[in-house]
Design a protein around this motif. Structure first.
Motif, PDB file in Angstrom:
ATOM      1  N   TYR A   1      -5.134  -4.869   3.190  1.00 42.72           N
ATOM      2  CA  TYR A   1      -4.517  -3.532   3.249  1.00 42.72           C
ATOM      3  C   TYR A   1      -3.712  -3.348   4.523  1.00 42.72           C
ATOM      4  O   TYR A   1      -2.552  -2.929   4.488  1.00 42.72           O
TER       5      TYR A   1
ATOM      6  N   CYS B   1       0.808  -0.059  -0.568  1.00 40.77           N
ATOM      7  CA  CYS B   1      -0.339  -0.813  -0.049  1.00 40.77           C
ATOM      8  C   CYS B   1      -1.603  -0.437  -0.805  1.00 40.77           C
ATOM      9  O   CYS B   1      -2.409  -1.305  -1.165  1.00 40.77           O
ATOM     10  N   SER B   2      -1.788   0.859  -1.051  1.00 41.83           N
ATOM     11  CA  SER B   2      -2.978   1.309  -1.779  1.00 41.83           C
ATOM     12  C   SER B   2      -2.962   0.806  -3.215  1.00 41.83           C
ATOM     13  O   SER B   2      -4.004   0.424  -3.769  1.00 41.83           O
TER      14      SER B   2
ATOM     15  N   CYS C   1      -3.941  -2.915  -3.187  1.00 43.39           N
ATOM     16  CA  CYS C   1      -5.356  -3.112  -2.880  1.00 43.39           C
ATOM     17  C   CYS C   1      -6.252  -2.597  -4.008  1.00 43.39           C
ATOM     18  O   CYS C   1      -7.300  -3.183  -4.287  1.00 43.39           O
TER      19      CYS C   1
END
Length: 433
Positions: free
Chosen positions: A38, A349-350, A353
């Motif tokens: 992350y 990014c979230s 991930c």
């Protein structure tokens, strides 16, 4: 009336719920590998926008890529050909200069041509003959040199015959004389004066760098490292930068593009806006009839009341000056747009991930149950929570259930109640999420 009342209450709840604020649930995952991924993706995204988008591409600026430009060229040099001294009047076309200029490196000259009849060249299709019947009168072969008269004549005192034509005689293919190339032309110089204007920013007539004074121009020749701002170029240097042999250009001629690129940061002083130059061969290099560069012109004169001409086929270098420009100046609108884009892109990014967490990490079913509320009884490590109550808008407590304390679950019998209305968890009823 019951249905009407139910409809009215549902519509009222929906309308009031429309004005509620909804926020996503935050779940902290204690997984070091996922945390490293992350933060690593975050670092790459932030670095990309800071270094490439904002610093390199200057995304905070408003830009213009279509400048108005004018080009003036002038060539200098002298060359010795036999006993004759040739200057720019002899070898430069056009003499007044412009964004296209050419210099003659080699000539094929046909002297003393005059209007008359003579034999067609033997390489022209169907030009060879043995009798007059083989030649059609008034026929024009567009690969030939003139209009046929219908006669079959000897080919310039040779044993064979070709069809006679009416044209400028003698024909070029037979009588042209090849002159030696101008070896001294490698040191000819061309001065390229370029004025540029960016109408969007109302910036034009950019003053040259202070080093471009008259004394500097009288002694400088362009070199990418030593004199990058000198607008005077040697023909030999241009051919070298275009990766061409000057001797080959003297034989076949060629077209070379001189690319002037203005990259101007108008947040600085306009005098800091200076051009860069590059060179590239534009015509075909293959051994084809269309390769190289040549053109013809004639010099006319009269002798004993009859008109004559000298036909010249010239091979040389043609320079096409092509100007590109890009100017930018700070503007609040692109700054805001690209800043918001950068902040939004961090959200990827979230997403990445979450996909890794729900696909590859052990116990992904547990993470999935914790992340998504789909209205079904939830599980804890594979064991069902038998007493859970989900509340939507209005929460109805059954069988003397107590309001839970913060951090505790609301436990009721296995049934759960769903009331219609807004589709979010209502914190005002005291139900812990």
């Amino acid at each position: 009336s019951t249905q009407l009342r139910w409809f009215w209450m549902s519509w009222t709840d929906y309308f009031l719920g429309f004005w509620d604020y909804e926020t996503p649930k935050v779940m902290v995952v204690k997984n070091k590998k996922l945390g490293v991924i992350y933060r690593g993706v975050q670092f790459l995204v932030i670095t990309y926008f800071i270094w490439y988008v904002f610093i390199s591409q200057k995304a905070y600026q408003d830009s213009e890529t279509r400048p108005e430009s004018s080009v003036y060229t002038k060539m200098k040099g002298t060359a010795l050909q036999g006993d004759h001294i040739l200057d720019m009047v002899e070898y430069v076309r056009p003499s007044e200069g412009g964004d296209v200029i050419s210099t003659i490196l080699r000539r094929e000259v046909t002297h003393n041509q005059r209007q008359g009849t003579c034999a067609e060249h033997f390489t022209v299709p169907s030009a060879n003959c043995s009798k007059d019947a083989d030649c059609t009168s008034r026929e024009v072969n567009f690969d030939g040199n003139g209009q046929r008269t219908g006669r079959c004549v000897p080919y310039y005192n040779q044993a064979f015959k070709t069809c006679e034509i009416q044209t400028w005689c003698p024909i070029e293919d037979y009588a042209a004389i090849w002159e030696p190339a101008l070896a001294e032309a490698i040191n000819f110089t061309v001065y390229i004066k370029n004025a540029i204007h960016f109408p969007k920013f109302k910036v034009g007539n950019i003053k040259p760098n202070k080093r471009n004074g008259q004394k500097y121009l009288n002694k400088c020749h362009y070199n990418e490292k030593e004199h990058p701002y000198c607008p005077i170029f040697r023909l030999g240097y241009i051919a070298e930068q275009a990766r061409e042999k000057f001797s080959e250009l003297c034989r076949t001629g060629g077209v070379i593009g001189v690319f002037i690129n203005w990259k101007c940061d108008l947040d600085l002083d306009p005098s800091e806006c200076t051009p860069t130059y590059s060179f590239r061969r534009l015509d075909l290099r293959k051994n084809l009839p269309s390769s190289g560069y040549n053109f013809r012109f004639a010099k006319y004169y009269s002798k004993d009341g009859e008109e004559f001409r000298t036909l010249i086929k010239a091979f040389g270098i043609r320079l096409d000056v092509i100007v590109h420009g890009h100017a930018g100046r700070f503007s609040i609108i692109p700054t805001i747009i690209n800043t918001v884009t950068a902040m939004t892109s961090v959200g990827i990014c979230s997403i990445i991930c979450d996909w890794i967490m729900l696909t590859f990490i052990d116990k992904n079913d547990i993470y999935s149950d914790r992340k998504f509320d789909d209205g079904a009884p939830r599980t804890e490590f594979g064991k069902p929570w038998s007493k859970v109550m989900l509340c939507y808008s209005d929460c109805i407590f059954l069988q003397d259930s107590k309001v839970p304390s913060p951090g505790q679950l609301l436990t009721v019998p296995t049934e759960f109640t769903i009331s219609y209305g807004s589709n979010h968890s209502d914190l005002s009823e005291g139900v812990a999420l």
